[in-house]
Scaffold this motif. Structure first.
Motif, mmCIF file in Angstrom:
data_model
loop_
_atom_site.group_PDB
_atom_site.id
_atom_site.type_symbol
_atom_site.label_atom_id
_atom_site.label_comp_id
_atom_site.label_asym_id
_atom_site.label_seq_id
_atom_site.Cartn_x
_atom_site.Cartn_y
_atom_site.Cartn_z
ATOM 1 N N LEU A 50 -1.745 5.816 51.616
ATOM 2 C CA LEU A 50 -2.680 6.552 52.467
ATOM 3 C C LEU A 50 -2.401 8.049 52.429
ATOM 4 C CD1 LEU A 50 -2.901 4.205 55.584
ATOM 5 C CD2 LEU A 50 -4.701 4.684 53.914
ATOM 6 N N ALA A 51 -1.129 8.418 52.473
ATOM 7 C CA ALA A 51 -0.773 9.834 52.422
ATOM 8 C C ALA A 51 -1.161 10.447 51.084
ATOM 9 C CB ALA A 51 0.723 10.016 52.667
ATOM 10 N N ALA A 52 -1.005 9.703 50.010
ATOM 11 C CA ALA A 52 -1.360 10.223 48.686
ATOM 12 C C ALA A 52 -2.863 10.466 48.582
ATOM 13 C CB ALA A 52 -0.906 9.255 47.597
ATOM 14 N N GLY A 53 -3.658 9.646 49.247
ATOM 15 C CA GLY A 53 -5.101 9.809 49.176
ATOM 16 C C GLY A 53 -5.660 10.851 50.119
ATOM 17 N N VAL A 54 -4.960 11.134 51.207
ATOM 18 C CA VAL A 54 -5.478 12.036 52.235
ATOM 19 C C VAL A 54 -5.042 13.477 52.008
ATOM 20 C CG1 VAL A 54 -5.350 12.572 54.698
ATOM 21 C CG2 VAL A 54 -5.645 10.218 53.953
ATOM 22 N N GLU A 55 -3.813 13.683 51.598
ATOM 23 C CA GLU A 55 -3.271 15.035 51.479
ATOM 24 C C GLU A 55 -3.936 15.783 50.335
ATOM 25 O OE1 GLU A 55 -1.317 16.456 53.617
ATOM 26 O OE2 GLU A 55 -1.176 14.620 54.779
ATOM 27 N N SER A 56 -4.148 17.091 50.539
ATOM 28 C CA SER A 56 -4.868 17.858 49.529
ATOM 29 C C SER A 56 -3.983 18.827 48.758
ATOM 30 C CB SER A 56 -6.005 18.643 50.202
ATOM 31 O OG SER A 56 -5.467 19.511 51.183
ATOM 32 N N THR A 57 -2.820 19.181 49.290
ATOM 33 C CA THR A 57 -1.976 20.129 48.566
ATOM 34 C C THR A 57 -1.191 19.407 47.475
ATOM 35 O OG1 THR A 57 -0.111 19.866 50.073
ATOM 36 C CG2 THR A 57 -1.740 21.554 50.631
ATOM 37 N N LEU A 58 -0.866 20.130 46.444
ATOM 38 C CA LEU A 58 -0.141 19.549 45.320
ATOM 39 C C LEU A 58 1.235 19.074 45.744
ATOM 40 C CD1 LEU A 58 -0.025 18.929 42.315
ATOM 41 C CD2 LEU A 58 0.896 21.221 41.966
ATOM 42 N N TRP A 59 1.928 19.849 46.567
ATOM 43 C CA TRP A 59 3.269 19.490 47.027
ATOM 44 C C TRP A 59 3.231 18.188 47.829
ATOM 45 C CZ3 TRP A 59 8.035 20.087 45.900
ATOM 46 C CH2 TRP A 59 9.036 19.871 46.822
ATOM 47 N N ALA A 60 2.252 18.050 48.717
ATOM 48 C CA ALA A 60 2.138 16.832 49.527
ATOM 49 C C ALA A 60 1.798 15.631 48.655
ATOM 50 C CB ALA A 60 1.091 17.022 50.613
ATOM 51 N N GLN A 61 0.943 15.826 47.668
ATOM 52 C CA GLN A 61 0.600 14.724 46.764
ATOM 53 C C GLN A 61 1.791 14.313 45.915
ATOM 54 O OE1 GLN A 61 -2.853 16.044 44.615
ATOM 55 N NE2 GLN A 61 -4.251 15.187 46.131
ATOM 56 N N LEU A 62 2.614 15.264 45.511
ATOM 57 C CA LEU A 62 3.809 14.955 44.733
ATOM 58 C C LEU A 62 4.805 14.149 45.573
ATOM 59 C CD1 LEU A 62 5.375 15.334 42.084
ATOM 60 C CD2 LEU A 62 6.349 17.399 43.099
ATOM 61 N N LEU A 63 5.010 14.564 46.808
ATOM 62 C CA LEU A 63 5.901 13.817 47.694
ATOM 63 C C LEU A 63 5.353 12.421 47.990
ATOM 64 C CD1 LEU A 63 7.067 16.533 50.240
ATOM 65 C CD2 LEU A 63 8.398 15.460 48.429
ATOM 66 N N ALA A 64 4.036 12.320 48.169
ATOM 67 C CA ALA A 64 3.422 11.015 48.427
ATOM 68 C C ALA A 64 3.567 10.113 47.201
ATOM 69 C CB ALA A 64 1.949 11.191 48.792
ATOM 70 N N PHE A 65 3.425 10.675 46.011
ATOM 71 C CA PHE A 65 3.619 9.893 44.786
ATOM 72 C C PHE A 65 5.050 9.386 44.686
ATOM 73 C CE2 PHE A 65 4.928 9.715 40.320
ATOM 74 C CZ PHE A 65 4.091 8.695 39.878
ATOM 75 N N CYS A 66 6.020 10.257 44.994
ATOM 76 C CA CYS A 66 7.428 9.834 44.986
ATOM 77 C C CYS A 66 7.661 8.721 46.004
ATOM 78 C CB CYS A 66 8.340 11.018 45.277
ATOM 79 S SG CYS A 66 8.420 12.200 43.933
ATOM 80 N N ALA A 67 7.028 8.839 47.172
ATOM 81 C CA ALA A 67 7.159 7.798 48.196
ATOM 82 C C ALA A 67 6.580 6.474 47.700
ATOM 83 C CB ALA A 67 6.470 8.236 49.486
ATOM 84 N N VAL A 68 5.461 6.527 47.010
ATOM 85 C CA VAL A 68 4.857 5.311 46.460
ATOM 86 C C VAL A 68 5.790 4.680 45.428
ATOM 87 C CG1 VAL A 68 2.974 4.444 45.011
ATOM 88 C CG2 VAL A 68 2.467 5.981 46.901
ATOM 89 N N VAL A 69 6.374 5.482 44.558
ATOM 90 C CA VAL A 69 7.271 4.955 43.523
ATOM 91 C C VAL A 69 8.507 4.321 44.160
ATOM 92 C CG1 VAL A 69 8.798 5.621 41.615
ATOM 93 C CG2 VAL A 69 6.470 6.510 41.717
ATOM 94 N N PHE A 70 9.149 5.035 45.083
ATOM 95 C CA PHE A 70 10.374 4.509 45.700
ATOM 96 C C PHE A 70 10.097 3.256 46.528
ATOM 97 C CE2 PHE A 70 12.127 9.027 45.455
ATOM 98 C CZ PHE A 70 12.769 8.769 44.262
ATOM 99 N N ALA A 71 8.996 3.244 47.269
ATOM 100 C CA ALA A 71 8.661 2.065 48.075
ATOM 101 C C ALA A 71 8.339 0.874 47.175
ATOM 102 C CB ALA A 71 7.486 2.368 49.006
ATOM 103 N N SER A 72 7.679 1.127 46.046
ATOM 104 C CA SER A 72 7.356 0.040 45.114
ATOM 105 C C SER A 72 8.618 -0.545 44.493
ATOM 106 C CB SER A 72 6.430 0.545 44.010
ATOM 107 O OG SER A 72 5.218 1.005 44.544
ATOM 108 N N VAL A 73 9.536 0.324 44.083
ATOM 109 C CA VAL A 73 10.789 -0.153 43.497
ATOM 110 C C VAL A 73 11.571 -0.968 44.518
ATOM 111 C CG1 VAL A 73 13.046 0.624 42.655
ATOM 112 C CG2 VAL A 73 10.963 1.658 41.761
ATOM 113 N N ASN A 74 11.617 -0.485 45.753
ATOM 114 C CA ASN A 74 12.340 -1.199 46.804
ATOM 115 C C ASN A 74 11.693 -2.552 47.094
ATOM 116 O OD1 ASN A 74 14.263 -1.637 48.755
ATOM 117 N ND2 ASN A 74 13.210 -0.444 50.310
ATOM 118 N N LEU A 75 10.389 -2.579 47.142
ATOM 119 C CA LEU A 75 9.668 -3.813 47.439
ATOM 120 C C LEU A 75 9.853 -4.849 46.329
ATOM 121 C CD1 LEU A 75 7.691 -5.046 49.513
ATOM 122 C CD2 LEU A 75 5.848 -4.184 48.100
ATOM 123 N N VAL A 76 9.659 -4.441 45.085
ATOM 124 C CA VAL A 76 9.803 -5.369 43.965
ATOM 125 C C VAL A 76 11.255 -5.834 43.825
ATOM 126 C CG1 VAL A 76 9.649 -5.563 41.445
ATOM 127 C CG2 VAL A 76 7.797 -4.489 42.725
ATOM 128 N N GLY A 77 12.191 -4.911 43.949
ATOM 129 C CA GLY A 77 13.605 -5.284 43.870
ATOM 130 C C GLY A 77 14.007 -6.252 44.964
#
Length: 92
Positions: A50-77
Motif C-alpha cells: 500500500l505504501a509503495a502504491g500511495v507514496e509519490s516521492t522517489l525516496w518513499a517509493q524506494l523505501l517501500a520497495f525495500c519493505a516489500v522485498v524484506f517482508a516477502s523474504v521473511n514471509l517465504v522463509g
C-alpha cells in the motif's frame, strides 16, 4: 526534517529492541515463534504494498520497495522453515 529524525529514531530503537528480544529466546522456541510471525509478516507486506502504491516521492517509493522485498523474504522463509519443521513430525 523533524519528522524524519523522529521516524529514524523509532526505527533504530525498534531494531535494537528486536535484536535483544530475539537473542533472549531459547533455540527450541525459534521455529514455533517464526510460525506465528508469518501472519505479522503478511500484514507488513500488505502495508508495504500500500505504501509503495500511495507514496509519490522517489525516496518513499524506494523505501517501500525495500519493505516489500524484506517482508516477502521473511514471509517465504518463515513458511519454508515451518513446512520443514512439520515434515519432521510426520509419520513415515
Amino acid at each position: 526534517m523533524g519528522t524524519f529524525v523522529a521516524g529514524l529514531t523509532i526505527f533504530v530503537l525498534a531494531v535494537f529492541v528486536g535484536l535483544e528480544i530475539i537473542n533472549k529466546v531459547p533455540p527450541t522456541l525459534h521455529t514455533p515463534l517464526m510460525s506465528g510471525s508469518n501472519a505479522i509478516s503478511g500484514i507488513t507486506l500488505i502495508g508495504a504494498l500500500l505504501a509503495a502504491g500511495v507514496e509519490s516521492t522517489l525516496w518513499a517509493q524506494l523505501l517501500a520497495f525495500c519493505a516489500v522485498v524484506f517482508a516477502s523474504v521473511n514471509l517465504v522463509g518463515g513458511f519454508l522453515v515451518t513446512h520443514r519443521m512439520l515434515r519432521m513430525f510426520q509419520r513415515r
